[in-house]
Scaffold this active site. Sequence first.
Site, PDB file in Angstrom:
ATOM      1  N   VAL A 114      78.710  48.027   8.148  1.00  0.00           N
ATOM      2  CA  VAL A 114      79.980  47.388   8.511  1.00  0.00           C
ATOM      3  C   VAL A 114      81.128  48.078   7.783  1.00  0.00           C
ATOM      4  O   VAL A 114      82.151  48.437   8.386  1.00  0.00           O
ATOM      5  CB  VAL A 114      79.954  45.880   8.158  1.00  0.00           C
ATOM      6  N   THR A 115      80.932  48.313   6.496  1.00  0.00           N
ATOM      7  CA  THR A 115      81.999  48.915   5.679  1.00  0.00           C
ATOM      8  C   THR A 115      82.325  50.324   6.158  1.00  0.00           C
ATOM      9  O   THR A 115      83.494  50.664   6.411  1.00  0.00           O
ATOM     10  CB  THR A 115      81.567  48.941   4.193  1.00  0.00           C
ATOM     11  N   ARG A 172      74.275  28.922  -0.479  1.00  0.00           N
ATOM     12  CA  ARG A 172      74.376  27.877   0.546  1.00  0.00           C
ATOM     13  C   ARG A 172      75.499  26.958   0.059  1.00  0.00           C
ATOM     14  O   ARG A 172      75.455  26.492  -1.070  1.00  0.00           O
ATOM     15  CB  ARG A 172      73.050  27.124   0.648  1.00  0.00           C
ATOM     16  N   ASP A 195      63.137  34.870   8.835  1.00  0.00           N
ATOM     17  CA  ASP A 195      62.414  33.944   9.721  1.00  0.00           C
ATOM     18  C   ASP A 195      62.268  34.441  11.148  1.00  0.00           C
ATOM     19  O   ASP A 195      61.416  33.939  11.885  1.00  0.00           O
ATOM     20  CB  ASP A 195      63.155  32.587   9.759  1.00  0.00           C
ATOM     21  N   GLU A 237      55.042  27.475   6.778  1.00  0.00           N
ATOM     22  CA  GLU A 237      55.468  26.356   5.914  1.00  0.00           C
ATOM     23  C   GLU A 237      55.991  25.170   6.733  1.00  0.00           C
ATOM     24  O   GLU A 237      55.904  24.029   6.298  1.00  0.00           O
ATOM     25  CB  GLU A 237      56.541  26.813   4.942  1.00  0.00           C
ATOM     26  N   ARG A 273      61.010  37.313   0.305  1.00  0.00           N
ATOM     27  CA  ARG A 273      62.452  37.520   0.500  1.00  0.00           C
ATOM     28  C   ARG A 273      62.940  38.812  -0.159  1.00  0.00           C
ATOM     29  O   ARG A 273      64.069  39.254   0.073  1.00  0.00           O
ATOM     30  CB  ARG A 273      63.200  36.325  -0.094  1.00  0.00           C
TER      31      ARG A 273
HETATM   32  O1  F6P Z   1      65.589  30.935   5.869  1.00  0.00           O
HETATM   33  C1  F6P Z   1      64.967  31.817   4.993  1.00  0.00           C
HETATM   34  C2  F6P Z   1      64.064  31.066   4.048  1.00  0.00           C
HETATM   35  O2  F6P Z   1      63.364  31.987   3.256  1.00  0.00           O
HETATM   36  C3  F6P Z   1      63.071  30.167   4.753  1.00  0.00           C
HETATM   37  O3  F6P Z   1      61.985  30.873   5.302  1.00  0.00           O
HETATM   38  C4  F6P Z   1      62.687  29.252   3.610  1.00  0.00           C
HETATM   39  O4  F6P Z   1      62.154  28.024   4.053  1.00  0.00           O
HETATM   40  C5  F6P Z   1      64.038  29.036   2.927  1.00  0.00           C
HETATM   41  O5  F6P Z   1      64.811  30.200   3.194  1.00  0.00           O
HETATM   42  C6  F6P Z   1      63.932  28.832   1.440  1.00  0.00           C
HETATM   43  O6  F6P Z   1      65.246  28.517   0.984  1.00  0.00           O
HETATM   44  P1  F6P Z   1      65.631  28.684  -0.569  1.00  0.00           P
HETATM   45  O7  F6P Z   1      65.673  30.138  -0.871  1.00  0.00           O
HETATM   46  O8  F6P Z   1      66.998  28.042  -0.643  1.00  0.00           O
HETATM   47  O9  F6P Z   1      64.562  27.981  -1.354  1.00  0.00           O
END
Ligand code: F6P
Length: 331
Positions: A29-30, A78, A134, A229, A262
């Site tokens: 983007v940058t 968040r 996801d 999950e 992640r």
């Molecule tokens: O939306 C991505 C995600 O990794 C989901 O798969 C998982 O349920 C959620 O975020 C976990 O959220 P946090 O990192 O706020 O615990």
Amino acid sequence: MNKRKNIKRIAVFTSGGDAPGMNAAVRAVTRAALAHKLEVYGIRRGYQGMIENDFVKLEASDVSGIMHLGGTFLQTARSKDFRTYEGRKKAFESLKSHQIDAVVVIGGDGSFAGALAFTHEFDMPFVGIPGTIDNDMYGTDYTIGYDTALNTVVEAVDKIKDTASSHGRIFFIEVMGHEAGALALKAGLACGAEVTFVPEIQEEEVELDKFLAKDYKNKKRSGIIMVAEGDRAGGALKLAEQVQQKHPEIDVRVTILGHIQRGGSPTANDRVAATQMGVAAVNALLDDQKSVMVGLKNDKIVHVPLSKVVKTNRDFDAELLYIQRLINSAY
Ligand code: F6P
């Protein structure tokens, strides 16, 4: 060509759960914006940073050497404050204080829902880039981070299979995915799982009973049960407890992979997709588009209205589950 004459300065930020490849998207983007003679600001810590006016000017060199890094150097968050009008108003004031003309948001459906609410209240074009491990977003075959997370799961489960077969154990592996089963579905097939539980399909307990009664007792002696999950069976722990009670003779273990999914250096696929979408997002803004997500369909860039992305569930392709069942029925 810059159809929207008044776009001279844009902001870009990452929002929601981080995903490998977000840095590659911010980089694209940058670089694309600077190539079009726009100025670029990064916003730190997602919508919360937008509210708190945590902006940083970005030059080409600021996004050098980050393509291969997991996470997001702009950080993410968040933001509860952004769910209030007061919070969104403060965010708008922050954007105006930096003379921002348009915004690129890299995140998941929650981040896009926030962008949609914002654009209904304030005149500020937003374009979204789907960034979440996801792969649960309508309108795109692909969300940034999914491929890397999938490979992280496969690498981890391959290791677990070693010890499962050494001890003749059944492992229940829980993977992320929020309320979607995309990660569990492909990881199950790629890891040779005997059964895969996903929220979208509810017949797998029968498959599990079949496996335990037939294959495990007779020949298999070890197994991998993949559990998303968000599955309505209640997750890996609950399923494992039920099996242990029903079959005290079986050696059961549970691994919840958690946030390892992640992180990590993004795969080539994630880097390429992130770069394609980053450039496409800037082009969309210059083409006077707003409140759209740029996505990939059959490897081609598409533009999908945020209003559709946010309120539509992604189709679930159960084909891979049926392939897995067929493969496992050979015993
Ligand atoms: O939306 C991505 C995600 O990794 C989901 O798969 C998982 O349920 C959620 O975020 C976990 O959220 P946090 O990192 O706020 O615990």
